[in-house]
Design a protein around this motif. Structure first.
Motif, PDB file in Angstrom:
ATOM      1  N   GLY A 167      -8.952  43.517  18.409  1.00 36.68           N
ATOM      2  CA  GLY A 167      -8.493  42.173  18.737  1.00 36.68           C
ATOM      3  C   GLY A 167      -9.163  41.105  17.941  1.00 36.68           C
ATOM      4  N   GLY A 168      -9.860  41.486  16.880  1.00 35.88           N
ATOM      5  CA  GLY A 168     -10.472  40.485  16.010  1.00 35.88           C
ATOM      6  C   GLY A 168     -11.879  40.174  16.435  1.00 35.88           C
ATOM      7  N   ARG A 169     -12.795  40.293  15.504  1.00 31.95           N
ATOM      8  CA  ARG A 169     -14.193  40.005  15.778  1.00 31.95           C
ATOM      9  C   ARG A 169     -14.742  39.005  14.784  1.00 31.95           C
ATOM     10  N   GLY A 170     -13.892  38.120  14.367  1.00 28.58           N
ATOM     11  CA  GLY A 170     -14.341  37.138  13.403  1.00 28.58           C
ATOM     12  C   GLY A 170     -15.229  36.071  13.993  1.00 28.58           C
ATOM     13  N   GLY A 171     -15.285  35.962  15.343  1.00 25.53           N
ATOM     14  CA  GLY A 171     -16.094  34.943  15.967  1.00 25.53           C
ATOM     15  C   GLY A 171     -15.483  33.559  15.826  1.00 25.53           C
ATOM     16  N   ALA A 172     -16.322  32.550  16.120  1.00 25.63           N
ATOM     17  CA  ALA A 172     -15.835  31.173  16.074  1.00 25.63           C
ATOM     18  C   ALA A 172     -15.428  30.770  14.668  1.00 25.63           C
ATOM     19  N   LEU A 173     -16.195  31.211  13.671  1.00 23.66           N
ATOM     20  CA  LEU A 173     -15.854  30.854  12.298  1.00 23.66           C
ATOM     21  C   LEU A 173     -14.527  31.476  11.882  1.00 23.66           C
ATOM     22  N   GLY A 174     -14.301  32.742  12.264  1.00 22.05           N
ATOM     23  CA  GLY A 174     -13.026  33.379  11.949  1.00 22.05           C
ATOM     24  C   GLY A 174     -11.856  32.676  12.617  1.00 22.05           C
ATOM     25  N   ALA A 175     -12.039  32.249  13.864  1.00 15.47           N
ATOM     26  CA  ALA A 175     -10.959  31.521  14.538  1.00 15.47           C
ATOM     27  C   ALA A 175     -10.678  30.192  13.847  1.00 15.47           C
ATOM     28  N   ARG A 176     -11.720  29.513  13.386  1.00 17.25           N
ATOM     29  CA  ARG A 176     -11.505  28.257  12.676  1.00 17.25           C
ATOM     30  C   ARG A 176     -10.780  28.472  11.354  1.00 17.25           C
ATOM     31  N   VAL A 177     -11.134  29.553  10.661  1.00 20.97           N
ATOM     32  CA  VAL A 177     -10.454  29.857   9.395  1.00 20.97           C
ATOM     33  C   VAL A 177      -8.972  30.098   9.637  1.00 20.97           C
ATOM     34  N   LEU A 178      -8.643  30.856  10.675  1.00 19.64           N
ATOM     35  CA  LEU A 178      -7.233  31.126  10.962  1.00 19.64           C
ATOM     36  C   LEU A 178      -6.502  29.864  11.397  1.00 19.64           C
ATOM     37  N   ASP A 179      -7.152  29.019  12.175  1.00 21.10           N
ATOM     38  CA  ASP A 179      -6.507  27.766  12.592  1.00 21.10           C
ATOM     39  C   ASP A 179      -6.276  26.830  11.406  1.00 21.10           C
ATOM     40  N   ALA A 180      -7.185  26.867  10.435  1.00 25.49           N
ATOM     41  CA  ALA A 180      -7.047  26.004   9.256  1.00 25.49           C
ATOM     42  C   ALA A 180      -6.265  26.659   8.131  1.00 25.49           C
ATOM     43  N   LEU A 181      -5.679  27.842   8.377  1.00 24.35           N
ATOM     44  CA  LEU A 181      -4.973  28.559   7.316  1.00 24.35           C
ATOM     45  C   LEU A 181      -3.802  27.768   6.737  1.00 24.35           C
ATOM     46  N   PRO A 182      -3.034  26.984   7.508  1.00 19.69           N
ATOM     47  CA  PRO A 182      -1.978  26.177   6.865  1.00 19.69           C
ATOM     48  C   PRO A 182      -2.490  25.201   5.817  1.00 19.69           C
ATOM     49  N   LEU A 183      -3.758  24.817   5.889  1.00 18.07           N
ATOM     50  CA  LEU A 183      -4.368  24.003   4.833  1.00 18.07           C
ATOM     51  C   LEU A 183      -5.077  24.862   3.805  1.00 18.07           C
ATOM     52  N   LEU A 184      -5.794  25.900   4.268  1.00 14.09           N
ATOM     53  CA  LEU A 184      -6.607  26.700   3.361  1.00 14.09           C
ATOM     54  C   LEU A 184      -5.765  27.506   2.381  1.00 14.09           C
ATOM     55  N   ALA A 185      -4.703  28.127   2.855  1.00 13.87           N
ATOM     56  CA  ALA A 185      -3.920  28.990   1.965  1.00 13.87           C
ATOM     57  C   ALA A 185      -3.254  28.195   0.842  1.00 13.87           C
ATOM     58  N   PRO A 186      -2.538  27.089   1.123  1.00 15.91           N
ATOM     59  CA  PRO A 186      -2.009  26.314  -0.015  1.00 15.91           C
ATOM     60  C   PRO A 186      -3.096  25.758  -0.916  1.00 15.91           C
ATOM     61  N   ALA A 187      -4.227  25.322  -0.327  1.00  9.29           N
ATOM     62  CA  ALA A 187      -5.313  24.798  -1.153  1.00  9.29           C
ATOM     63  C   ALA A 187      -5.881  25.874  -2.066  1.00  9.29           C
ATOM     64  N   ALA A 188      -6.026  27.103  -1.538  1.00  4.40           N
ATOM     65  CA  ALA A 188      -6.556  28.192  -2.371  1.00  4.40           C
ATOM     66  C   ALA A 188      -5.593  28.538  -3.504  1.00  4.40           C
ATOM     67  N   LEU A 189      -4.292  28.563  -3.225  1.00  4.93           N
ATOM     68  CA  LEU A 189      -3.329  28.883  -4.276  1.00  4.93           C
ATOM     69  C   LEU A 189      -3.255  27.767  -5.313  1.00  4.93           C
ATOM     70  N   LEU A 190      -3.295  26.514  -4.860  1.00  2.00           N
ATOM     71  CA  LEU A 190      -3.310  25.409  -5.820  1.00  2.00           C
ATOM     72  C   LEU A 190      -4.590  25.419  -6.646  1.00  2.00           C
ATOM     73  N   LEU A 191      -5.696  25.759  -6.017  1.00  2.58           N
ATOM     74  CA  LEU A 191      -6.957  25.871  -6.758  1.00  2.58           C
ATOM     75  C   LEU A 191      -6.860  26.955  -7.827  1.00  2.58           C
ATOM     76  N   ALA A 192      -6.229  28.079  -7.478  1.00  2.00           N
ATOM     77  CA  ALA A 192      -6.045  29.140  -8.477  1.00  2.00           C
ATOM     78  C   ALA A 192      -5.187  28.658  -9.640  1.00  2.00           C
ATOM     79  N   LEU A 193      -4.126  27.902  -9.342  1.00  4.42           N
ATOM     80  CA  LEU A 193      -3.285  27.370 -10.414  1.00  4.42           C
ATOM     81  C   LEU A 193      -4.071  26.446 -11.337  1.00  4.42           C
TER      82      LEU A 193
END
Length: 541
Positions: free
Chosen positions: A54-80
């Motif tokens: 059921g996921g053991r990422g802890g609080a930081l993992g939950a924050r990463v998943l909640d911020a994924l709509p910002l993080l994923a496009p930002a990471a792909l744009l950063l790669a570009l």
């Protein structure tokens, strides 16, 4: 036109060279697969087991998943942006110098020579992007604790589309290099600012959360957002229109490849020649494990820096000449000042946070603060590093070789002391004072000394590269890495334990504080003496 007969003849006479090149490519692929299977696969399996309940990422993992709509496009744009920035010196279309001399300079069609290089570069980038995206999707599925197949496939597809669009962007950079050179530092500054803004935005998104409207805007902001939507949807994120976005991203990638294929034959011959020369120089420097020479070769394609708006008046005394030169050099490259400020802020923040952490997090925070302090000093010591790369710059200076290294410590030392001192004062005013903040200020001379030792390290001695044969293999590689990092390894190793002990201590007596202060200042003095010796050895040749 004689293009096809000439290429057919070269294809026949170079059959042996092509076979050798294929063997080298297969060996490289085998080595990558072996290393990935031996080191990467066990880590991925451990992550999968950790997320199986059921996921053991802890609080930081939950924050990463909640911020994924910002993080994923930002990471792909950063790669570009990074791919486009890298295209200023290495391609993606890189033609060997013999082909440049004998084929592209002759009255032959350019497309049959350039397009195979483009397709090979795009294929390699697509494979690497798919693997990196698949690994990212797998790790995100482990954080969520759900099925991994869908997230891995979505991540691989996002990496594939991003690599293809990035390759097309790199071709555009090569094709329009004369225009980019005319615009000069403005384009590079805008790119660096965008990269820094994306990194800062991602960190703030994880720390403070992302509003739903901002996530929706990022997911529909362009090809980087379209490619990220299937991955967000695969980990149960808010991406209701991901099928439409996937179709748009696919069409954008196909259009980018088509545009790159049309633009590749139009790349100026001068741009191809410059990249072929730099690629050969970088390859030779990497085989010699001379990273500084490789960086110098890359900088030959950079645009000239802009004149600083803030100019320092010329010094009236001889002893101010070298600090004036260092300060002027930093003003002419404000990126180093910005990175120094960023790393100094990180060092102060982690030092203030460390006593409140528990267990291994405290050790990680203190070690991170020490590394950030050294990186800040390394950015401020860039003038010394430039001078060590070209010892002719030091010839007319009115000082000895060893004293010159100590003079180069003035500006970095003053700036780092001022930065850490200001950060400690702000923490005290905000009620976050910790004794470690004062010791961080006292460790600044040691960080500057470590940066100067690295700046004056010189070329790797041959006996270090040769190494010794042992049952575990040759020691040349580890010895070379240790030789490159000997300055920070020794001085950070001497100062970090004191900072760790300070962060762990519930009560810090004045005697213990005085002893820790004397230890850090002594480490700084020994480090400066070491920098004096290395500077004298390198500058004397």
């Amino acid at each position: 036109m004689a293009t096809h007969p000439a290429l057919a003849y070269l294809h026949e006479v170079r059959a042996g060279a092509r076979r050798a090149k294929r063997r080298n490519a297969w060996f490289a692929a085998y080595a990558c697969a072996l290393i990935g299977g031996a080191w990467g696969l066990p880590l991925l399996l451990a992550a999968s087991r950790a997320g199986g309940d059921g996921g053991r990422g802890g609080a930081l993992g939950a924050r990463v998943l909640d911020a994924l709509p910002l993080l994923a496009p930002a990471a792909l744009l950063l790669a570009l942006l990074l791919i486009g920035y890298g295209a200023t010196w290495r391609g993606p279309v890189t033609v060997e110098r013999p082909a440049l001399t004998w084929l592209l300079s002759a009255p032959l069609a350019r497309a049959p020579v350039v397009l195979p290089r483009l397709l090979a570069a795009l294929g390699l980038a697509a494979a690497g992007g798919a693997v990196a995206g698949g690994v990212a999707g797998f790790l995100l599925s482990a954080l969520r604790g759900g099925p991994w197949a869908g997230a891995t496939a979505a991540g691989g597809w996002a990496g594939l589309c991003t690599a293809l669009v990035g390759g097309a962007l790199g071709v555009a950079v090569e094709r329009h290099e004369p225009s980019l050179l005319r615009r000069g530092p403005g384009v590079l500054r805008a790119t660096r600012a965008a990269i820094a803004a994306l990194c800062a935005g991602g960190a703030l998104g994880v720390a403070c959360g992302v509003p739903s409207w901002l996530g929706a805007v990022c997911l529909w902001s362009g090809p980087w957002g379209w490619a990220a939507q299937p991955l967000v949807a695969a980990v149960d994120g808010p991406a209701p229109g991901w099928r439409v976005a996937a179709a748009l991203a696919t069409g954008c990638a196909a259009l980018a490849v088509w545009a790159a294929r049309r633009a590749a034959p139009l790349i100026p011959l001068a741009a191809l020649r410059r990249r072929a020369t730099v690629a050969a120089q970088v390859t030779a420097a990497l085989f010699a494990l001379d990273l500084r020479q490789a960086r110098g070769a890359v900088r030959t394609l950079g645009t000239p820096g802009a004149r600083p708006r803030l100019r320092l008046p010329p010094p009236r005394h001889r002893w101010l000449l070298i600090p004036w030169r260092d300060a002027t050099g930093l003003l002419r490259s404000p990126a180093h000042l910005a990175w120094a400020a960023l790393w100094t802020t990180a060092a102060v923040t982690l030092t203030a946070y460390a006593p409140t952490a528990r267990g291994g997090a405290r050790l990680v925070a203190v070690a991170g603060a020490a590394v950030a302090g050294y990186l800040a000093a390394a950015q401020l010591a860039e003038p010394a590093r430039v001078e060590a790369d070209d010892i002719r710059r030091a010839a007319p200076l009115p000082t000895t070789a060893g004293a010159l290294a100590l003079w180069h410590a003035c500006v970095p030392g003053a700036a780092l002391l001022a930065g850490t001192g200001a950060g400690a004062l702000l923490c005290a005013l905000a009620g976050r004072w910790q004794p470690g903040l004062a010791l961080l200020v006292a460790a600044a001379p040691a960080y500057v000394a470590a940066a100067l030792v690295s700046a004056y390290r010189g070329p790797v001695p041959p006996h270090v590269l040769i190494g010794v044969e042992t049952p575990m293999g040759n020691t040349g590689g580890p010895q070379a890495v240790a030789w490159y990092l000997r300055g920070p390894l020794v001085l950070l190793g001497a100062t970090t334990p004191v900072l760790v002990a300070t962060a762990r201590a519930s009560g810090f007596t004045p005697l213990a504080f005085a002893l820790a202060l004397l230890w850090l200042l002594g480490a700084g003095a020994v480090g400066l003496w070491w920098a004096w010796r290395t500077g004298r050895r390198v500058l004397r040749g």
